[in-house]
Write an enzyme that holds these catalytic residues in place. Structure first.
Site, PDB file in Angstrom:
ATOM      1  N   THR A   1       0.822  -1.211   0.000  1.00 32.36           N
ATOM      2  CA  THR A   1       0.000   0.000   0.000  1.00 32.36           C
ATOM      3  C   THR A   1       0.855   1.259   0.000  1.00 32.36           C
ATOM      4  O   THR A   1       1.987   1.247   0.504  1.00 32.36           O
ATOM      5  CB  THR A   1      -0.910  -0.002   1.256  1.00 32.36           C
ATOM      6  N   ASP A   2       0.283   2.346  -0.513  1.00 26.84           N
ATOM      7  CA  ASP A   2       1.005   3.632  -0.466  1.00 26.84           C
ATOM      8  C   ASP A   2       1.168   4.131   0.964  1.00 26.84           C
ATOM      9  O   ASP A   2       1.975   5.030   1.226  1.00 26.84           O
ATOM     10  CB  ASP A   2       0.297   4.686  -1.337  1.00 26.84           C
ATOM     11  N   GLU A   3       0.392   3.547   1.908  1.00 29.53           N
ATOM     12  CA  GLU A   3       0.475   4.030   3.296  1.00 29.53           C
ATOM     13  C   GLU A   3       1.829   3.764   3.935  1.00 29.53           C
ATOM     14  O   GLU A   3       2.153   4.342   4.967  1.00 29.53           O
ATOM     15  CB  GLU A   3      -0.642   3.407   4.157  1.00 29.53           C
TER      16      GLU A   3
ATOM     17  N   TYR B   1      -1.573  -0.415  11.237  1.00 29.49           N
ATOM     18  CA  TYR B   1      -1.800  -1.065   9.940  1.00 29.49           C
ATOM     19  C   TYR B   1      -0.631  -0.806   8.997  1.00 29.49           C
ATOM     20  O   TYR B   1      -0.038  -1.741   8.443  1.00 29.49           O
ATOM     21  CB  TYR B   1      -3.115  -0.554   9.308  1.00 29.49           C
TER      22      TYR B   1
ATOM     23  N   LYS C   1       2.215  -3.366   7.351  1.00 32.75           N
ATOM     24  CA  LYS C   1       2.402  -3.566   5.904  1.00 32.75           C
ATOM     25  C   LYS C   1       3.853  -3.257   5.507  1.00 32.75           C
ATOM     26  O   LYS C   1       4.442  -3.945   4.670  1.00 32.75           O
ATOM     27  CB  LYS C   1       1.437  -2.678   5.111  1.00 32.75           C
TER      28      LYS C   1
HETATM   29  P1  NAD Z   1     -10.208  -6.687   2.695  1.00 28.65           P
HETATM   30  O1  NAD Z   1     -10.153  -6.402   4.151  1.00 28.65           O
HETATM   31  O2  NAD Z   1     -11.435  -6.336   1.923  1.00 28.65           O
HETATM   32  O3  NAD Z   1      -9.918  -8.236   2.436  1.00 28.65           O
HETATM   33  C1  NAD Z   1      -8.941  -8.946   3.116  1.00 28.65           C
HETATM   34  C2  NAD Z   1      -9.190 -10.430   2.879  1.00 28.65           C
HETATM   35  O4  NAD Z   1      -8.134 -11.171   3.524  1.00 28.65           O
HETATM   36  C3  NAD Z   1     -10.495 -10.940   3.464  1.00 28.65           C
HETATM   37  O5  NAD Z   1     -11.154 -11.788   2.559  1.00 28.65           O
HETATM   38  C4  NAD Z   1     -10.069 -11.715   4.710  1.00 28.65           C
HETATM   39  O6  NAD Z   1     -10.947 -12.790   5.044  1.00 28.65           O
HETATM   40  C5  NAD Z   1      -8.710 -12.235   4.263  1.00 28.65           C
HETATM   41  N1  NAD Z   1      -7.819 -12.530   5.406  1.00 28.65           N
HETATM   42  C6  NAD Z   1      -7.576 -11.758   6.489  1.00 28.65           C
HETATM   43  N2  NAD Z   1      -6.721 -12.376   7.320  1.00 28.65           N
HETATM   44  C7  NAD Z   1      -6.394 -13.553   6.723  1.00 28.65           C
HETATM   45  C8  NAD Z   1      -5.527 -14.615   7.103  1.00 28.65           C
HETATM   46  N3  NAD Z   1      -4.839 -14.599   8.251  1.00 28.65           N
HETATM   47  N4  NAD Z   1      -5.409 -15.677   6.265  1.00 28.65           N
HETATM   48  C9  NAD Z   1      -6.119 -15.719   5.094  1.00 28.65           C
HETATM   49  N5  NAD Z   1      -6.964 -14.747   4.717  1.00 28.65           N
HETATM   50  C10 NAD Z   1      -7.092 -13.671   5.510  1.00 28.65           C
HETATM   51  O7  NAD Z   1      -8.934  -5.965   2.093  1.00 28.65           O
HETATM   52  P2  NAD Z   1      -8.714  -5.225   0.686  1.00 28.65           P
HETATM   53  O8  NAD Z   1      -9.151  -3.816   0.822  1.00 28.65           O
HETATM   54  O9  NAD Z   1      -9.259  -6.066  -0.387  1.00 28.65           O
HETATM   55  O10 NAD Z   1      -7.123  -5.221   0.622  1.00 28.65           O
HETATM   56  C11 NAD Z   1      -6.425  -6.330   0.073  1.00 28.65           C
HETATM   57  C12 NAD Z   1      -4.949  -6.057   0.129  1.00 28.65           C
HETATM   58  O11 NAD Z   1      -4.641  -4.874  -0.601  1.00 28.65           O
HETATM   59  C13 NAD Z   1      -4.414  -5.818   1.539  1.00 28.65           C
HETATM   60  O12 NAD Z   1      -3.158  -6.430   1.647  1.00 28.65           O
HETATM   61  C14 NAD Z   1      -4.278  -4.310   1.640  1.00 28.65           C
HETATM   62  O13 NAD Z   1      -3.247  -3.963   2.526  1.00 28.65           O
HETATM   63  C15 NAD Z   1      -3.932  -3.952   0.216  1.00 28.65           C
HETATM   64  N6  NAD Z   1      -4.343  -2.623  -0.257  1.00 28.65           N
HETATM   65  C16 NAD Z   1      -5.627  -2.199  -0.100  1.00 28.65           C
HETATM   66  C17 NAD Z   1      -6.004  -0.965  -0.626  1.00 28.65           C
HETATM   67  C18 NAD Z   1      -7.417  -0.465  -0.514  1.00 28.65           C
HETATM   68  O14 NAD Z   1      -7.693   0.682  -0.871  1.00 28.65           O
HETATM   69  N7  NAD Z   1      -8.377  -1.262  -0.044  1.00 28.65           N
HETATM   70  C19 NAD Z   1      -5.065  -0.164  -1.295  1.00 28.65           C
HETATM   71  C20 NAD Z   1      -3.745  -0.639  -1.421  1.00 28.65           C
HETATM   72  C21 NAD Z   1      -3.407  -1.871  -0.898  1.00 28.65           C
HETATM   73  O1  DAU Z   2      -4.067   4.125   0.617  1.00 28.64           O
HETATM   74  C1  DAU Z   2      -4.317   2.762   0.599  1.00 28.64           C
HETATM   75  C2  DAU Z   2      -5.124   2.380   1.824  1.00 28.64           C
HETATM   76  O2  DAU Z   2      -6.421   2.917   1.648  1.00 28.64           O
HETATM   77  C3  DAU Z   2      -5.165   0.875   2.049  1.00 28.64           C
HETATM   78  O3  DAU Z   2      -3.868   0.425   2.335  1.00 28.64           O
HETATM   79  C4  DAU Z   2      -6.111   0.532   3.208  1.00 28.64           C
HETATM   80  O4  DAU Z   2      -6.235  -0.874   3.319  1.00 28.64           O
HETATM   81  C5  DAU Z   2      -7.466   1.129   2.906  1.00 28.64           C
HETATM   82  O5  DAU Z   2      -8.340   0.880   3.988  1.00 28.64           O
HETATM   83  C6  DAU Z   2      -7.350   2.633   2.670  1.00 28.64           C
HETATM   84  O6  DAU Z   2      -6.976   3.326   3.880  1.00 28.64           O
HETATM   85  P1  DAU Z   2      -7.645   4.731   4.287  1.00 28.64           P
HETATM   86  O7  DAU Z   2      -7.487   4.926   5.737  1.00 28.64           O
HETATM   87  O8  DAU Z   2      -7.198   5.809   3.379  1.00 28.64           O
HETATM   88  O9  DAU Z   2      -9.175   4.387   3.882  1.00 28.64           O
HETATM   89  P2  DAU Z   2     -10.589   4.641   4.632  1.00 28.64           P
HETATM   90  O10 DAU Z   2     -11.651   4.287   3.652  1.00 28.64           O
HETATM   91  O11 DAU Z   2     -10.628   4.035   5.975  1.00 28.64           O
HETATM   92  O12 DAU Z   2     -10.580   6.221   4.813  1.00 28.64           O
HETATM   93  C7  DAU Z   2     -10.421   7.086   3.707  1.00 28.64           C
HETATM   94  C8  DAU Z   2     -10.417   8.517   4.255  1.00 28.64           C
HETATM   95  O13 DAU Z   2     -11.722   8.830   4.747  1.00 28.64           O
HETATM   96  C9  DAU Z   2      -9.468   8.721   5.423  1.00 28.64           C
HETATM   97  O14 DAU Z   2      -8.901  10.008   5.333  1.00 28.64           O
HETATM   98  C10 DAU Z   2     -10.375   8.630   6.652  1.00 28.64           C
HETATM   99  C11 DAU Z   2     -11.689   9.173   6.141  1.00 28.64           C
HETATM  100  N1  DAU Z   2     -12.920   8.601   6.753  1.00 28.64           N
HETATM  101  C12 DAU Z   2     -13.039   7.240   6.786  1.00 28.64           C
HETATM  102  C13 DAU Z   2     -14.167   6.672   7.339  1.00 28.64           C
HETATM  103  C14 DAU Z   2     -14.317   5.176   7.393  1.00 28.64           C
HETATM  104  C15 DAU Z   2     -13.924   9.439   7.231  1.00 28.64           C
HETATM  105  O15 DAU Z   2     -13.805  10.684   7.169  1.00 28.64           O
HETATM  106  N2  DAU Z   2     -15.035   8.855   7.772  1.00 28.64           N
HETATM  107  C16 DAU Z   2     -15.193   7.501   7.861  1.00 28.64           C
HETATM  108  O16 DAU Z   2     -16.238   7.054   8.403  1.00 28.64           O
END
Ligand code: NAD
Ligand code: DAU
Length: 339
Positions: free
Chosen positions: A125-127, A153, A157
């Site tokens: 992730t970019d985080e 988190y 990562k």
């Molecule tokens: P998500 O939370 O929707 O899905 C995570 C999945 O992993 C779920 O199906 C969960 O059951 C499974 N899981 C959790 N723990 C596990 C374990 N111990 N063994 C096997 N399976 C397990 O997450 P997402 O948003 O789809 O993110 C997927 C990946 O992409 C993550 O690694 C996250 O860090 C990365 N990522 C997410 C975003 C985003 O915006 N959502 C952006 C960049 C990177």
């Molecule tokens: O940048 C990549 C990341 O993006 C991934 O690595 C993470 O898995 C993914 O969850 C996401 O992280 P963020 O913290 O950016 O996403 P989230 O949707 O939780 O929040 C997006 C922005 O919105 C953040 O600035 C917090 C804000 N927010 C979030 C929630 C849930 C609110 O203002 N209100 C809310 O209720």
């Protein structure tokens, strides 16, 4: 070609499984998922009966189970999406983030060494780069930006990324890493900003915006992320990190207002709530490397992608209504009540 996709019952992993099953009907795709609160077999329903697709329930941190799976399946490629992914949950309960995101990655890497694979891809992730100040719109994360994490988190990562790179340097494991910005699209769990706001809007519930809503995220339609990973596992250079992002920066308030307007609701639904501790201000990816080396570029503009996403939530109410009517209510009360 046989690919193990971990975390494939989650948001991005699920979209990736759909994408790969459709694009490569001759590949074998094995989805390994623990089915935590974020994993949902309904997300995999469209592919469940496809030849070449298989679902296996299990934990990436369970060494015995993972080794047995590798022995049985003899995969060529591993794509690791499995993770605890929600920043707010990592602030209230960090332990499981260390277990899955770090220990789990370590177990997968050991299994790759033990059984041999062609490629291990880590979905990061970019985080891991921390955040950028709002008053420097000229700054972007590149692959050489130092790791500088803010939340449990992102720290978990970043730790996983370091392990992956160490296994490449020390054991010559053929790895790649992608670091993507915020994704949005179908099957996104409604604890995250965009699906939470869509669901609350449709239910005429308050829309909880953290702080002043001025934090900036760089939004990418989920299928553009899947396409990038497809390119990296097939043509990416071993040992390399690739940033993925589409220059789609929006403040949280802009995103929430776009959703309100698209659904014809009132902006009075917005409720400013206490900020997230350690809240990152701005994420912004420089995707030059993946563009120049692999020819990747995003194909979905935010204005189109958000419309498609809202449409999906309108047409798939049963998917998310089931989620928000269960255990999610306790989570929601804990996170938002009296905030
Ligand atoms: P998500 O939370 O929707 O899905 C995570 C999945 O992993 C779920 O199906 C969960 O059951 C499974 N899981 C959790 N723990 C596990 C374990 N111990 N063994 C096997 N399976 C397990 O997450 P997402 O948003 O789809 O993110 C997927 C990946 O992409 C993550 O690694 C996250 O860090 C990365 N990522 C997410 C975003 C985003 O915006 N959502 C952006 C960049 C990177
Ligand atoms: O940048 C990549 C990341 O993006 C991934 O690595 C993470 O898995 C993914 O969850 C996401 O992280 P963020 O913290 O950016 O996403 P989230 O949707 O939780 O929040 C997006 C922005 O919105 C953040 O600035 C917090 C804000 N927010 C979030 C929630 C849930 C609110 O203002 N209100 C809310 O209720």
């Amino acid at each position: 070609m046989k690919i193990i996709v971990t975390g494939g019952a989650g948001f991005i992993g699920g979209n990736f499984v759909h994408y790969m099953v459709e694009k490569y009907p001759d590949y074998e795709i094995v989805c390994l998922d623990k089915l935590t609160y974020a994993g949902n077999l309904e997300t995999l329903e469209p592919v469940m009966d496809k030849p070449g697709f298989k679902f296996v329930k299990g934990d990436i941190a369970d060494r015995e189970f993972v080794y047995k799976l590798f022995e049985d399946e003899k995969p060529d490629i591993i794509v690791n999406f499995a993770a605890e992914s929600h920043v707010d949950r990592s602030i209230s309960d960090p332990g499981i983030f260390l277990q899955t995101n770090i220990i789990g990655t370590g177990v997968l890497l050991d299994a790759c060494r033990e059984y041999g694979i062609k490629r291990y891809h880590q979905v990061s992730t970019d985080e891991v780069y921390g955040d950028l100040p709002l008053d420097r719109p000229d700054l972007f994360f590149t692959e050489t930006t130092p790791l500088h994490t803010s939340s449990p988190y992102s720290a978990s990562k970043a730790s996983a990324d370091l392990l992956v790179l160490a296994y490449h340097r020390t054991f010559k494991l053929p790895v790649t890493i992608s670091r993507c910005s915020n994704n949005y699209g179908p099957y996104h769990f409604p604890e995250k900003l965009i699906p939470l706001m869509i669901a609350n809007c449709l239910n005429d519930k308050p829309l909880p915006v953290y702080g002043k809503g001025e934090n900036v995220r760089d939004w990418l339609y989920v299928i553009d992320h899947c396409r990038a990973i497809d390119m990296i596992i097939h043509d990416g250079k071993v040992g390399e990190v690739y940033n993925i992002g589409g220059h789609n920066e929006r403040t949280n308030l802009q995103v929430v207002e776009t959703i309100i307007d698209a659904l014809g609701k009132s902006r009075d639904l917005i409720q400013y709530v206490t900020d997230r501790p350690g809240h990152d201000m701005r994420y912004a990816i420089d995707p030059t490397k993946i563009h120049d080396e692999l020819g990747w570029e995003p194909t979905t503009k935010f204005d189109d992608g958000i419309k498609q996403t809202i449409e999906w939530y309108l047409n798939n109410k049963s998917w998310w209504e089931k989620i928000i009517s269960g255990e999610y209510q306790n989570y929601y009360d804990k996170m938002y009540k009296d905030r």
